[in-house]
Design a protein around this motif. Structure first.
Motif, PDB file in Angstrom:
ATOM      1  N   SER A   1     -11.149  -9.748 -45.567  1.00  0.00           N
ATOM      2  CA  SER A   1     -10.686 -10.752 -46.603  1.00  0.00           C
ATOM      3  C   SER A   1     -11.645 -11.758 -47.107  1.00  0.00           C
ATOM      4  O   SER A   1     -11.477 -12.046 -48.254  1.00  0.00           O
ATOM      5  CB  SER A   1      -9.440 -11.227 -46.095  1.00  0.00           C
ATOM      6  OG  SER A   1      -9.238 -12.021 -44.897  1.00  0.00           O
TER       7      SER A   1
ATOM      8  N   ARG B   1     -13.523 -10.251 -49.709  1.00  0.00           N
ATOM      9  CA  ARG B   1     -12.536  -9.717 -50.676  1.00  0.00           C
ATOM     10  C   ARG B   1     -12.355 -11.029 -51.785  1.00  0.00           C
ATOM     11  O   ARG B   1     -11.779 -10.869 -52.905  1.00  0.00           O
ATOM     12  CB  ARG B   1     -11.314  -8.920 -50.506  1.00  0.00           C
ATOM     13  CG  ARG B   1     -11.640  -7.717 -49.743  1.00  0.00           C
ATOM     14  CD  ARG B   1     -10.539  -6.873 -49.439  1.00  0.00           C
ATOM     15  NE  ARG B   1      -9.199  -7.689 -49.238  1.00  0.00           N
ATOM     16  CZ  ARG B   1      -8.679  -7.956 -48.068  1.00  0.00           C
ATOM     17  NH1 ARG B   1      -9.297  -7.227 -46.990  1.00  0.00           N
ATOM     18  NH2 ARG B   1      -7.696  -8.594 -47.729  1.00  0.00           N
ATOM     19  N   SER B   2     -12.215 -12.020 -51.061  1.00  0.00           N
ATOM     20  CA  SER B   2     -11.587 -13.150 -51.795  1.00  0.00           C
ATOM     21  C   SER B   2     -12.253 -13.792 -52.889  1.00  0.00           C
ATOM     22  O   SER B   2     -11.542 -14.279 -53.881  1.00  0.00           O
ATOM     23  CB  SER B   2     -11.810 -14.418 -50.887  1.00  0.00           C
ATOM     24  OG  SER B   2     -12.871 -14.729 -50.385  1.00  0.00           O
TER      25      SER B   2
ATOM     26  N   THR C   1     -10.559  -1.161 -44.015  1.00  0.00           N
ATOM     27  CA  THR C   1     -10.163  -2.457 -44.603  1.00  0.00           C
ATOM     28  C   THR C   1     -11.473  -2.954 -44.612  1.00  0.00           C
ATOM     29  O   THR C   1     -11.991  -3.322 -43.610  1.00  0.00           O
ATOM     30  CB  THR C   1      -9.088  -3.093 -43.594  1.00  0.00           C
ATOM     31  OG1 THR C   1      -8.060  -2.292 -43.637  1.00  0.00           O
ATOM     32  CG2 THR C   1      -9.013  -4.448 -44.190  1.00  0.00           C
TER      33      THR C   1
ATOM     34  N   GLN D   1      -4.097  -3.518 -50.235  1.00  0.00           N
ATOM     35  CA  GLN D   1      -4.106  -3.971 -49.090  1.00  0.00           C
ATOM     36  C   GLN D   1      -5.736  -4.313 -48.473  1.00  0.00           C
ATOM     37  O   GLN D   1      -6.118  -4.507 -47.219  1.00  0.00           O
ATOM     38  CB  GLN D   1      -3.653  -2.927 -47.953  1.00  0.00           C
ATOM     39  CG  GLN D   1      -2.032  -2.956 -47.846  1.00  0.00           C
ATOM     40  CD  GLN D   1      -1.636  -2.095 -49.185  1.00  0.00           C
ATOM     41  OE1 GLN D   1      -2.174  -1.024 -49.517  1.00  0.00           O
ATOM     42  NE2 GLN D   1      -0.416  -2.655 -49.579  1.00  0.00           N
ATOM     43  N   GLY D   2      -6.682  -4.354 -49.468  1.00  0.00           N
ATOM     44  CA  GLY D   2      -8.095  -4.583 -49.326  1.00  0.00           C
ATOM     45  C   GLY D   2      -8.925  -3.529 -48.532  1.00  0.00           C
ATOM     46  O   GLY D   2      -9.807  -3.619 -47.839  1.00  0.00           O
TER      47      GLY D   2
END
Length: 150
Positions: free
Chosen positions: A27, A30-31, A24, A93-94
């Motif tokens: 986030s 990834r944003s 993973t 789910q990243g």
């Protein structure tokens, strides 16, 4: 993450690969990216996995495009480099899947340390990251910062 108008990668994250060797990605990293943004994971000569985001991939693409097909050294280097690299996008789910070759290169079994370096990020095994921390501890870190002009 993108207050400068472009993505940047900072921080340190410790994650565990799942049973399918997926990792993973934070986030925050990834944003600023869309579902179709393509990254490139490549083995770094120092024993970790360097991850290039789309802007860095584009720079590398331009550099590769400028080399003549008859430039044997350049073509050999690019062939070796890209044969070991993995292009990827994040799943819903990243997560990203790491190839067995990349995991072996980075000595990553189950645990990984993701480290931001502003315009890209890296994936280390915990033991290799500990070596970096040791090399850059105390006065060594200050000396290093002065040497690179930060």
């Amino acid at each position: 993450m993108a207050s400068l108008g472009k993505p940047f990668y900072t921080g340190l994250f410790r994650h565990t690969l799942d049973d399918k060797n997926r990792l993973t990605i934070p986030s925050a990293w990834r944003s600023a990216h869309g579902e179709s943004d393509t990254f490139l994971a490549t083995p770094h000569p120092d024993g970790y996995i360097a991850v290039l985001p789309p802007a860095e991939v584009e720079r590398l693409y331009e550099k590769a495009s400028q080399k003549a097909l008859t430039d044997r050294d350049a073509q050999d280097a690019f062939a070796r480099f890209f044969a070991a690299s993995l292009a990827f996008t994040f799943d819903k789910q990243g997560r990203i899947g790491l190839s067995d070759e990349l995991r072996r290169h980075g000595a990553i079994d189950k645990d990984a340390v993701l480290v931001g370096s502003l315009n890209k990020f890296s994936i280390y095994s915990p033991s290799r990251w500990a070596q970096v921390e040791q090399r850059t501890a105390g006065d060594n870190f200050g000396d290093l910062m002065r040497r690179i002009g930060i």
